[in-house]
Design a protein around this motif. Structure first.
Motif, mmCIF file in Angstrom:
data_model
loop_
_atom_site.group_PDB
_atom_site.id
_atom_site.type_symbol
_atom_site.label_atom_id
_atom_site.label_comp_id
_atom_site.label_asym_id
_atom_site.label_seq_id
_atom_site.Cartn_x
_atom_site.Cartn_y
_atom_site.Cartn_z
ATOM 1 N N SER A 1 -9.379 -7.824 1.561
ATOM 2 C CA SER A 1 -8.212 -8.376 2.245
ATOM 3 C C SER A 1 -6.951 -7.596 1.865
ATOM 4 O O SER A 1 -5.888 -7.840 2.390
ATOM 5 N N PHE A 2 -7.078 -6.690 0.899
ATOM 6 C CA PHE A 2 -5.892 -5.996 0.378
ATOM 7 C C PHE A 2 -5.868 -4.550 0.868
ATOM 8 O O PHE A 2 -5.347 -3.675 0.215
ATOM 9 N N HIS A 3 -6.458 -4.310 2.016
ATOM 10 C CA HIS A 3 -6.415 -2.996 2.649
ATOM 11 C C HIS A 3 -7.047 -1.913 1.784
ATOM 12 O O HIS A 3 -6.607 -0.767 1.781
ATOM 13 N N ASP A 4 -8.079 -2.291 1.047
ATOM 14 C CA ASP A 4 -8.809 -1.279 0.288
ATOM 15 C C ASP A 4 -9.705 -0.498 1.232
ATOM 16 O O ASP A 4 -10.251 -1.046 2.187
ATOM 17 N N GLU B 1 -1.340 -15.694 1.875
ATOM 18 C CA GLU B 1 -1.356 -14.816 3.055
ATOM 19 C C GLU B 1 -1.863 -13.433 2.616
ATOM 20 O O GLU B 1 -1.711 -13.038 1.468
ATOM 21 N N THR B 2 -2.432 -12.721 3.584
ATOM 22 C CA THR B 2 -2.979 -11.418 3.215
ATOM 23 C C THR B 2 -2.399 -10.286 4.056
ATOM 24 O O THR B 2 -3.047 -9.280 4.306
ATOM 25 N N GLY B 3 -1.173 -10.464 4.512
ATOM 26 C CA GLY B 3 -0.491 -9.387 5.228
ATOM 27 C C GLY B 3 -0.208 -8.231 4.293
ATOM 28 O O GLY B 3 -0.334 -8.364 3.073
ATOM 29 N N PRO B 4 0.176 -7.077 4.853
ATOM 30 C CA PRO B 4 0.383 -5.893 4.005
ATOM 31 C C PRO B 4 1.515 -6.072 2.987
ATOM 32 O O PRO B 4 1.548 -5.368 1.989
ATOM 33 N N GLN C 1 0.840 -1.197 0.000
ATOM 34 C CA GLN C 1 0.000 0.000 0.000
ATOM 35 C C GLN C 1 0.879 1.252 0.000
ATOM 36 O O GLN C 1 0.672 2.169 -0.768
ATOM 37 N N VAL C 2 1.846 1.263 0.889
ATOM 38 C CA VAL C 2 2.802 2.369 0.919
ATOM 39 C C VAL C 2 4.095 1.837 0.318
ATOM 40 O O VAL C 2 4.889 1.184 0.983
#
Ligand code: SF4
Ligand code: SF4
Lengths: 401, 248, 145
Positions: free
Chosen positions: A348-351, B82-85, A51-52
């Motif tokens: 799950s992808f921080h959307d 896995e779904t970590g950042p 994301q970052v």
């Protein structure tokens, strides 16, 4: 190291010089250590994620690159606009520009996922990419400013210093425009997509560059036990104040235009009000420390004669500059990408959520390397060449500001 | 090895094929079989601009919390799941809710295989590329890992490989320091198979995804797009995505 | 340290050492005048897709050519595909071309000290599913280049 290696200095102070080298060297060693560790283990060790994707190293690197082009402003005012005070400082300004650009670029390269493929970056160009153009601009900057330094320092070439200086001036404007456009062209991201990005970066570069220049100049005068003439100090501090005020003005305009577009409101609310660390960094770092306090100092009556106050203001501008870069670069990515305007998103992808980012120690080590490299290059260059400003006060007298 | 020196090329080639026949590990062999059965394009032909691969997703058929496409993708491409950042995701289930009326949808989000892909525009080395048939790929051989493409993609479709990898799927090379994203399972498409997600979605009976050639008027996807309304995500950007949605 | 001729073409390594000439001229991969060459495991099948000497010098060019053809143009001929190399040359012992120092790729490359980054991304072992079901290709699919 022989004492005779220090040019144009009353006392060589070799032990202290070596200590400076040692300090800079240590920082760079730390950077190399971080680099090889990251190269081996990958970016898992950093706080960066999907994301970052650009983190603290980019904050340092972009700051240095922007400031590098700004530092050259001193030379430009001298040769393009013919101001004596600045003419005397042109060589130092050119050298600093090169040193800082080298430092910034080094960090950018060391942070690549595949730094071993630097040669690929140098041989494969996608001319549609503003990033590729930046690489060309950086390389050109080295060439042109290098040439410019030659014309300044070699008597035989002196005649060419004006046209070459002018070319360097135009080149650096183009370079900062390109650097700002790296962000400005990112249409999909609320925090970046703005035509104001490039001009704003140029104004920022003026302020950051001059602040860096003033700090280095102060250090050089102190080192040699000299005092900077008050008139010179007064002029440069006024210029810094103008640049800082202009930066503030541009920041305000940038956010006001954003507020004008309804689709940007969420982003503005994020940065200005609810963004946690980014909001704090914006108001306290960028606006207060990097803008209002330096302005107050520079306009205070005491600062006319006080090198210490001007230096403090410069330092604050630089710190505020880093805060600004952090807000722009990291804040712009942390703010969720809006794929479905008018919808709420989750996945799950921080959307749809503010992305987390906590820089790791490795990134600090990596990022500091840029400053380390610029510092080392400056320390050595200042000792080996004639970069000390030589003011001609008779000329100064008859020149109106 | 030296005894092979003098044979001529043709002989050599036949030998190789014979060798291939007895070879224990002939991964490509299954692919070769498919060519001979359902042939449309010879291996030496390459991707052609007369095709454009696309996908149509009917979100109304997307099961509640169903993750079948994601699982199939992870298996095919050797992703950890896995779904970590810092973990890679080529396809993910997105839950969206209309803020005006509270209506909710679920949909898989993946690389949209844009006709005018911002990732390709910004990539400094040309590693991000669009194949003649519209599939957008990262050429990992020249990707320097600058991650600018990730900044540019409006769909957050890309991931960066943060760690060294081993035991990759031989057909899907991937590794540390490069950026990656959905490839439409290019290795499968090139042998006339459907992407893994589409296959799984259909196999499980959801039938939410259609994959095919947008330029072929006879293809199921082209017909569907012609007869029913569909949406391009962030159509305002004018990227002409290869992935389209229905039901939102 | 002697280097294999091919390494020179591989890139930046400029050190041309005396051993190279001897190696290039050598008719076989057996030891040449006091230089211990790496012992390579024999690949599966009868022979390589190209002449051994040719391969020794040019495999990197073939692979690079194939890599761009496949990756960027979608040309999927198998004659010079890295995957096929791995299928034939994976070691009996480790099942890989680069798991141990004796494995096919690793042996030569560590001997010549030419670093290669193929295995950062590519699998060093043949795929599992094909090992279970060895299909016989029904159609010639080579051609290459
Ligand atoms: S969706 Fe993103 S990664 Fe895929 S082609 Fe478009 S811009 Fe590139
Ligand atoms: S990370 Fe790789 S693919 Fe993405 S822009 Fe950089 S070089 Fe191109």
């Amino acid at each position: 190291m022989a004492n005779e290696n220090c040019i144009n200095q009353g006392n060589c102070r070799t032990p202290q010089f070596l200590m400076l080298l040692g300090a800079g060297g240590l920082v760079v060693l730390g950077t190399l250590f971080a680099f090889f560790t990251l190269e081996h283990h990958g970016h898992v060790l950093t706080g960066m994620n999907n994301q970052v994707v650009w983190g603290l190293p980019h904050v340092f690197a972009v700051f240095l690159i922007v400031a590098a082009s700004g530092v050259l402003n001193v030379a430009s005012i001298g040769s393009v606009f013919g101001k004596q005070v600045y003419k005397a400082r042109a060589p130092l300004s050119g050298m600093l520009a090169l040193a800082m650009l080298a430092g910034g670029l080094a960090v950018l390269v060391l942070d690549l996922g595949r730094p071993d493929r630097l040669i690929v970056a140098m041989t494969h160009y996608n001319f549609k990419s503003i990033f590729a153009w930046n690489m060309l601009f950086y390389n050109g900057f080295f060439a042109i400013v290098g040439l410019y330094l030659l014309t300044l320092m070699d008597r035989k070439l002196k005649a060419y210093s004006k046209p070459v200086g002018f070319a360097a001036f135009l080149w650096r404007l183009a370079l900062t425009t390109a650097t700002g456009s790296i962000f400005g062209f990112l249409v999909a991201r609320a925090g970046y997509n703005s035509a104001l990005m490039a001009p704003m970066f140029i104004i920022f570069s003026f302020a950051y560059g001059l602040a860096a220049f003033l700090l280095v100049q102060t250090a050089m005068y102190l080192w040699n036990g000299l005092t900077l003439d008050e008139r010179v100090l007064a002029r440069m501090k006024t210029l810094l104040a103008v640049f800082v005020a202009a930066s503030l003005y541009f920041t305000v305009v940038f956010h006001l235009t954003n507020l004008y577009f309804a689709k940007q409101w969420d982003y503005e609310r994020f940065i200005l009000l609810e963004g946690g660390v980014y909001t704090t960094l914006f108001w306290v770092g960028q606006i207060l420390v990097g803008g209002l306090i330096p302005l107050a100092i520079l306009f205070s009556p005491g600062s006319r004669k006080s090198l210490a106050l001007v230096s403090l203001a410069s330092l604050l501008v630089i710190i505020g500059g880093h805060a600004q870069m952090y807000v722009t670069i990291v804040g712009g990515q942390a703010f969720p990408l809006d794929m479905f305007p008018g919808y709420e998103m989750s996945s799950s992808f921080h959307d749809g959520v503010v992305a987390g980012y906590t820089p790791s120690g490795w990134e600090i080590l990596l990022g500091m390397g840029g400053i380390g490299i610029a510092f080392l290059a400056t320390v050595v260059a200042v000792r080996a060449f004639k970069f000390m400003p030589q003011d001609d006060f008779s000329a100064l007298e008859c020149e109106k500001d | 090895m030296s005894e092979h020196n003098k044979r001529d090329t043709m002989q050599e080639r036949r030998d190789f094929l014979k060798a291939g026949a007895v070879m224990a590990g002939a991964t490509a062999a299954s692919g070769v079989l498919v060519y001979s059965v359902a042939h449309s394009r010879a291996p030496e032909e390459g991707a052609s601009a007369s095709k454009r691969w696309g996908m149509l997703i009917d979100t109304s058929k997307c099961g509640d919390g169903c993750n079948d496409c994601v699982t199939a993708c992870n298996t095919e491409n050797g992703l950890s799941g896995e779904t970590g950042p810092q973990d890679s995701q080529y396809i993910r289930k997105l839950n969206i809710k209309d803020l005006r009326n509270g209506r909710v949808h679920e949909l898989p989000m993946l690389c949209q295989h844009c006709e005018h892909p911002p990732c390709v525009d910004v990539c400094p080395t040309g590693a991000s590329m669009r194949r003649a048939d519209g599939i957008v790929l990262v050429d990992r051989h020249i990707c320097i890992g600058c991650r600018y493409c990730m900044m540019a993609c409006p769909y957050k479709a890309r991931s960066f490989v943060h760690e060294p990898l081993t035991d990759q799927n031989p057909e899907v090379p991937r590794g540390k320091g490069c950026v990656e994203s959905c490839t439409f399972c290019v290795q499968r498409v090139d042998r006339d198979e459907q992407p893994a997600c589409v296959e799984a979605c259909n196999a499980k009976g959801h039938q939410a995804m259609v994959f095919g050639d947008l330029k072929d008027p006879e293809s199921a996807i082209a017909k569907a797009l012609k007869s029913q309304a569909s949406t391009e995500v962030r159509a305002d950007l004018g990227l002409n995505t290869g992935v389209r949605y229905q039901g939102i | 340290m002697a280097k294999l001729a091919g390494c020179l073409r591989a890139g930046l390594r400029l050190a041309v050492l005396a051993g190279v000439a001897a190696l290039m001229a050598a008719p076989s991969s057996e030891a040449v005048a006091g230089v211990d060459l790496p012992k390579l495991e024999r690949g599966k099948g009868e022979k390589c897709v190209e002449d051994t000497q040719f391969m020794r010098r040019n495999h990197m060019d073939l692979l690079k050519h194939q890599r761009d053809e496949t990756m960027r143009k979608g040309i999927r001929t198998t004659r010079h595909s890295l995957k096929r190399c791995v299928e034939c040359h994976a070691s009996e012992k480790t099942g890989s071309v680069a798991a141990s120092k004796e494995d096919f790729c690793a042996a030569c490359h560590s001997y010549a000290s030419v670093k290669l980054d193929c295995w950062d991304c590519h699998a060093t072992r043949p795929g599992k599913k094909s090992a279970a079901s060895p299909h016989v290709p029904s159609q010639v699919n080579g051609g290459g280049q």
